[in-house]
Design a protein around this motif. Structure first.
Motif, PDB file in Angstrom:
ATOM      1  N   SER A 121      49.061  37.106  38.703  1.00  0.00           N
ATOM      2  CA  SER A 121      50.265  37.025  39.531  1.00  0.00           C
ATOM      3  C   SER A 121      49.883  36.507  40.904  1.00  0.00           C
ATOM      4  CB  SER A 121      50.931  38.400  39.669  1.00  0.00           C
ATOM      5  OG  SER A 121      51.389  38.876  38.421  1.00  0.00           O
ATOM      6  N   PRO A 122      50.716  35.648  41.529  1.00  0.00           N
ATOM      7  CA  PRO A 122      50.358  35.060  42.828  1.00  0.00           C
ATOM      8  C   PRO A 122      50.749  35.945  44.009  1.00  0.00           C
ATOM      9  CG  PRO A 122      52.392  34.095  42.054  1.00  0.00           C
ATOM     10  CD  PRO A 122      51.945  35.059  40.983  1.00  0.00           C
ATOM     11  N   HIS A 123      49.877  36.002  45.017  1.00  0.00           N
ATOM     12  CA  HIS A 123      50.234  36.706  46.250  1.00  0.00           C
ATOM     13  C   HIS A 123      49.624  36.050  47.479  1.00  0.00           C
ATOM     14  CE1 HIS A 123      46.282  38.906  46.434  1.00  0.00           C
ATOM     15  NE2 HIS A 123      46.381  38.819  45.129  1.00  0.00           N
ATOM     16  N   GLY A 124      49.272  34.782  47.378  1.00  0.00           N
ATOM     17  CA  GLY A 124      48.808  34.021  48.531  1.00  0.00           C
ATOM     18  C   GLY A 124      49.018  32.538  48.281  1.00  0.00           C
ATOM     19  N   VAL A 125      49.401  31.777  49.321  1.00  0.00           N
ATOM     20  CA  VAL A 125      49.650  30.346  49.129  1.00  0.00           C
ATOM     21  C   VAL A 125      49.514  29.619  50.460  1.00  0.00           C
ATOM     22  CG1 VAL A 125      52.160  30.620  49.432  1.00  0.00           C
ATOM     23  CG2 VAL A 125      51.266  28.642  48.187  1.00  0.00           C
ATOM     24  N   ASP A 126      48.930  28.414  50.417  1.00  0.00           N
ATOM     25  CA  ASP A 126      48.878  27.531  51.581  1.00  0.00           C
ATOM     26  C   ASP A 126      48.817  26.093  51.085  1.00  0.00           C
ATOM     27  OD1 ASP A 126      48.933  26.759  54.212  1.00  0.00           O
ATOM     28  OD2 ASP A 126      46.909  27.436  54.701  1.00  0.00           O
ATOM     29  N   VAL A 127      49.102  25.142  51.989  1.00  0.00           N
ATOM     30  CA  VAL A 127      49.073  23.706  51.673  1.00  0.00           C
ATOM     31  C   VAL A 127      48.101  23.022  52.618  1.00  0.00           C
ATOM     32  CG1 VAL A 127      50.427  21.593  51.459  1.00  0.00           C
ATOM     33  CG2 VAL A 127      51.478  23.794  50.930  1.00  0.00           C
ATOM     34  N   PHE A 128      47.263  22.131  52.061  1.00  0.00           N
ATOM     35  CA  PHE A 128      46.309  21.377  52.882  1.00  0.00           C
ATOM     36  C   PHE A 128      46.197  19.964  52.319  1.00  0.00           C
ATOM     37  CE2 PHE A 128      41.935  20.086  54.072  1.00  0.00           C
ATOM     38  CZ  PHE A 128      42.052  20.223  55.457  1.00  0.00           C
ATOM     39  N   ASN A 129      46.453  18.971  53.156  1.00  0.00           N
ATOM     40  CA  ASN A 129      46.416  17.564  52.741  1.00  0.00           C
ATOM     41  C   ASN A 129      47.274  17.305  51.498  1.00  0.00           C
ATOM     42  OD1 ASN A 129      44.729  16.865  54.848  1.00  0.00           O
ATOM     43  ND2 ASN A 129      42.852  17.035  53.646  1.00  0.00           N
ATOM     44  N   GLY A 130      48.430  17.938  51.444  1.00  0.00           N
ATOM     45  CA  GLY A 130      49.363  17.734  50.349  1.00  0.00           C
ATOM     46  C   GLY A 130      49.049  18.508  49.089  1.00  0.00           C
ATOM     47  N   GLU A 131      47.943  19.257  49.078  1.00  0.00           N
ATOM     48  CA  GLU A 131      47.565  20.041  47.899  1.00  0.00           C
ATOM     49  C   GLU A 131      47.889  21.516  48.136  1.00  0.00           C
ATOM     50  OE1 GLU A 131      43.958  17.492  45.969  1.00  0.00           O
ATOM     51  OE2 GLU A 131      43.427  18.776  47.672  1.00  0.00           O
ATOM     52  N   VAL A 132      48.382  22.178  47.119  1.00  0.00           N
ATOM     53  CA  VAL A 132      48.826  23.562  47.227  1.00  0.00           C
ATOM     54  C   VAL A 132      47.775  24.487  46.617  1.00  0.00           C
ATOM     55  CG1 VAL A 132      50.639  25.226  46.647  1.00  0.00           C
ATOM     56  CG2 VAL A 132      51.235  22.836  47.104  1.00  0.00           C
ATOM     57  N   TYR A 133      47.352  25.480  47.389  1.00  0.00           N
ATOM     58  CA  TYR A 133      46.350  26.450  46.954  1.00  0.00           C
ATOM     59  C   TYR A 133      47.019  27.800  46.763  1.00  0.00           C
ATOM     60  CZ  TYR A 133      42.845  23.002  48.363  1.00  0.00           C
ATOM     61  OH  TYR A 133      42.079  21.861  48.484  1.00  0.00           O
ATOM     62  N   VAL A 134      46.677  28.484  45.656  1.00  0.00           N
ATOM     63  CA  VAL A 134      47.341  29.740  45.302  1.00  0.00           C
ATOM     64  C   VAL A 134      46.303  30.813  44.992  1.00  0.00           C
ATOM     65  CG1 VAL A 134      48.953  30.862  43.721  1.00  0.00           C
ATOM     66  CG2 VAL A 134      49.306  28.466  44.361  1.00  0.00           C
ATOM     67  N   LEU A 135      46.442  31.964  45.634  1.00  0.00           N
ATOM     68  CA  LEU A 135      45.625  33.135  45.332  1.00  0.00           C
ATOM     69  C   LEU A 135      46.361  33.994  44.318  1.00  0.00           C
ATOM     70  CD1 LEU A 135      43.296  35.195  45.893  1.00  0.00           C
ATOM     71  CD2 LEU A 135      44.725  36.086  47.759  1.00  0.00           C
ATOM     72  N   GLU A 136      45.672  34.336  43.233  1.00  0.00           N
ATOM     73  CA  GLU A 136      46.255  35.175  42.184  1.00  0.00           C
ATOM     74  C   GLU A 136      45.326  36.347  41.894  1.00  0.00           C
ATOM     75  OE1 GLU A 136      48.292  31.871  39.302  1.00  0.00           O
ATOM     76  OE2 GLU A 136      46.107  31.800  39.559  1.00  0.00           O
ATOM     77  N   SER A 137      45.888  37.407  41.308  1.00  0.00           N
ATOM     78  CA  SER A 137      45.088  38.561  40.921  1.00  0.00           C
ATOM     79  C   SER A 137      45.619  39.150  39.629  1.00  0.00           C
ATOM     80  CB  SER A 137      45.115  39.632  42.011  1.00  0.00           C
ATOM     81  OG  SER A 137      44.553  39.161  43.204  1.00  0.00           O
ATOM     82  N   THR A 138      44.792  39.959  39.007  1.00  0.00           N
ATOM     83  CA  THR A 138      45.181  40.647  37.783  1.00  0.00           C
ATOM     84  C   THR A 138      44.555  42.022  37.757  1.00  0.00           C
ATOM     85  OG1 THR A 138      45.046  40.650  35.375  1.00  0.00           O
ATOM     86  CG2 THR A 138      43.223  39.631  36.552  1.00  0.00           C
ATOM     87  N   PHE A 139      45.179  42.920  37.031  1.00  0.00           N
ATOM     88  CA  PHE A 139      44.605  44.242  36.815  1.00  0.00           C
ATOM     89  C   PHE A 139      43.724  44.272  35.582  1.00  0.00           C
ATOM     90  CE2 PHE A 139      48.318  45.973  39.250  1.00  0.00           C
ATOM     91  CZ  PHE A 139      47.555  46.420  40.298  1.00  0.00           C
ATOM     92  N   GLY A 140      43.803  43.256  34.765  1.00  0.00           N
ATOM     93  CA  GLY A 140      43.076  43.289  33.503  1.00  0.00           C
ATOM     94  C   GLY A 140      44.010  43.656  32.363  1.00  0.00           C
ATOM     95  N   THR A 141      43.528  44.396  31.403  1.00  0.00           N
ATOM     96  CA  THR A 141      44.291  44.611  30.179  1.00  0.00           C
ATOM     97  C   THR A 141      44.776  46.034  29.983  1.00  0.00           C
ATOM     98  OG1 THR A 141      42.223  45.000  28.976  1.00  0.00           O
ATOM     99  CG2 THR A 141      43.094  42.751  28.989  1.00  0.00           C
ATOM    100  N   SER A 142      44.274  46.998  30.750  1.00  0.00           N
ATOM    101  CA  SER A 142      44.711  48.383  30.544  1.00  0.00           C
ATOM    102  C   SER A 142      46.057  48.620  31.210  1.00  0.00           C
ATOM    103  CB  SER A 142      43.679  49.355  31.106  1.00  0.00           C
ATOM    104  OG  SER A 142      43.597  49.227  32.517  1.00  0.00           O
ATOM    105  N   LYS A 143      46.672  49.769  30.958  1.00  0.00           N
ATOM    106  CA  LYS A 143      47.948  50.124  31.574  1.00  0.00           C
ATOM    107  C   LYS A 143      47.756  50.174  33.081  1.00  0.00           C
ATOM    108  CE  LYS A 143      49.799  52.810  27.695  1.00  0.00           C
ATOM    109  NZ  LYS A 143      48.725  52.475  26.751  1.00  0.00           N
ATOM    110  N   TRP A 144      48.770  49.681  33.829  1.00  0.00           N
ATOM    111  CA  TRP A 144      48.603  49.550  35.264  1.00  0.00           C
ATOM    112  C   TRP A 144      48.294  50.870  35.943  1.00  0.00           C
ATOM    113  CZ3 TRP A 144      51.647  52.177  38.665  1.00  0.00           C
ATOM    114  CH2 TRP A 144      52.900  52.608  38.228  1.00  0.00           C
TER     115      TRP A 144
END
Length: 311
Positions: free
Chosen positions: A256-279
């Motif tokens: 899931s994404p929770h960070g984003v920025d744009v540099f020289n027309g390219e979009v960078y996205v920070l994502e994270s996950t909890f893995g596979t167990s119940k949250w």
């Protein structure tokens, strides 16, 4: 369990979703040289977690450039229009919420605002730093300006502003305001207009877990397009200068994404996950895992960084 509180946007959601829905928590920013900074815990896998800032340089080297002074804590990143990088730390070292502000350059970090528990002097619900060094920060639906001498003035906003969750700079010193489900734009003269509203779905199909329907980080490119990390629906939304909303990028579960920025027309996205167990049991079997992806000007998606323990 309290050691996980206020460390990372995803962890906050688990324990206090009502509070988390009111904050941007963390993020990703890029400096003038193209170095990527993102917030996460450090080390990535450890029993004693501290919030910190990581840097990915042009050679794809990863290093830690700022660590919180206390745990539990969180660090929220922001950048000025000329791409100076700032990190606001909040912790409970003083028995209440203590905030400070750093200027980050990847080598020697400069303390801009000394630690304070006085919310009238500095508060990191949402903040942005202008090119002239003035710091704009929010408390509930109110906006304040702090100059380099530490003097704080309230900026008069029109009626209809909801709780301010994030701030970002656009062209011509326009300050973009994310308040719950809408984006508003404040001109340099103080007038405020609505760019887009109704950005959150009532019942997202891809919500990571109950209580996670949250809009996190957002940024504005050189042409006025807004990119918004919609954590609650595993999407990055794009809002044009005319207010048209579309899905720019989708994250497959469990990311899931929770960070984003744009540099020289390219979009960078920070994502994270909890893995596979119940949250609610992630700490027993899984680790919190980060990755950074890039969308180039042709729409090609590549992975810039992925923690080696990723599934």
């Amino acid at each position: 369990m309290k050691k996980f509180l206020y460390i990372l946007p995803l962890l906050i959601l688990l324990f206090n979703p009502q509070t988390a829905s009111a904050h941007p928590w963390g993020g990703l920013v890029i400096d003038q040289q193209g170095n990527i900074y993102f917030t996460f815990i450090c080390p990535f896998v450890d029993d004693d977690h501290y919030a910190c800032v990581w840097q990915i340089d042009n050679q794809q080297n990863l290093k830690q450039v700022l660590e919180s002074s206390h745990s539990p804590s969180d660090i929220i990143l922001s950048r000025s229009p000329d791409r100076l990088i700032y990190g606001a730390e909040r912790n409970n070292a003083a028995g209440g919420y203590q905030a400070r502000l750093w200027k980050i350059n990847g080598r020697d970090n400069e303390l801009i605002i000394k630690p304070t528990t006085d919310e009238e002097l500095f508060f990191i619900q949402a903040y942005a730093v202008a090119e002239d060094g003035k710091v704009y920060f929010a408390r509930e639906n109110r906006l304040f300006q702090r100059n380099e001498s530490g003097q704080v003035l309230e900026i008069e906003l029109p009626p209809g502003i909801d709780r301010i969750d994030d701030l970002a700079w656009g062209l011509n010193n326009k300050l973009y305001i994310l308040d719950r489900e809408s984006i508003k734009v404040m001109e340099e003269g103080g007038s405020v207009s609505v760019l887009a509203t109704g950005l959150k779905e009532d019942d997202p199909e891809n919500i990571p877990f109950s209580g996670a329907n949250i809009l996190f980080d957002f940024t504005v490119d050189r042409t006025g397009n807004v990119y918004l990390a919609y954590y609650g629906n595993r999407r990055v939304l794009k809002v044009t200068p005319e207010g048209e909303v579309s899905v720019f990028l989708e994250s497959e579960a469990p990311w899931s994404p929770h960070g984003v920025d744009v540099f020289n027309g390219e979009v960078y996205v920070l994502e994270s996950t909890f893995g596979t167990s119940k949250w609610w049991e992630f700490w027993e079997e899984d680790v919190v895992i980060p990755r950074v992806r890039k969308v180039d000007i042709d729409g090609n998606v590549t992975t810039v960084f992925e923690y080696e323990g990723a599934p």
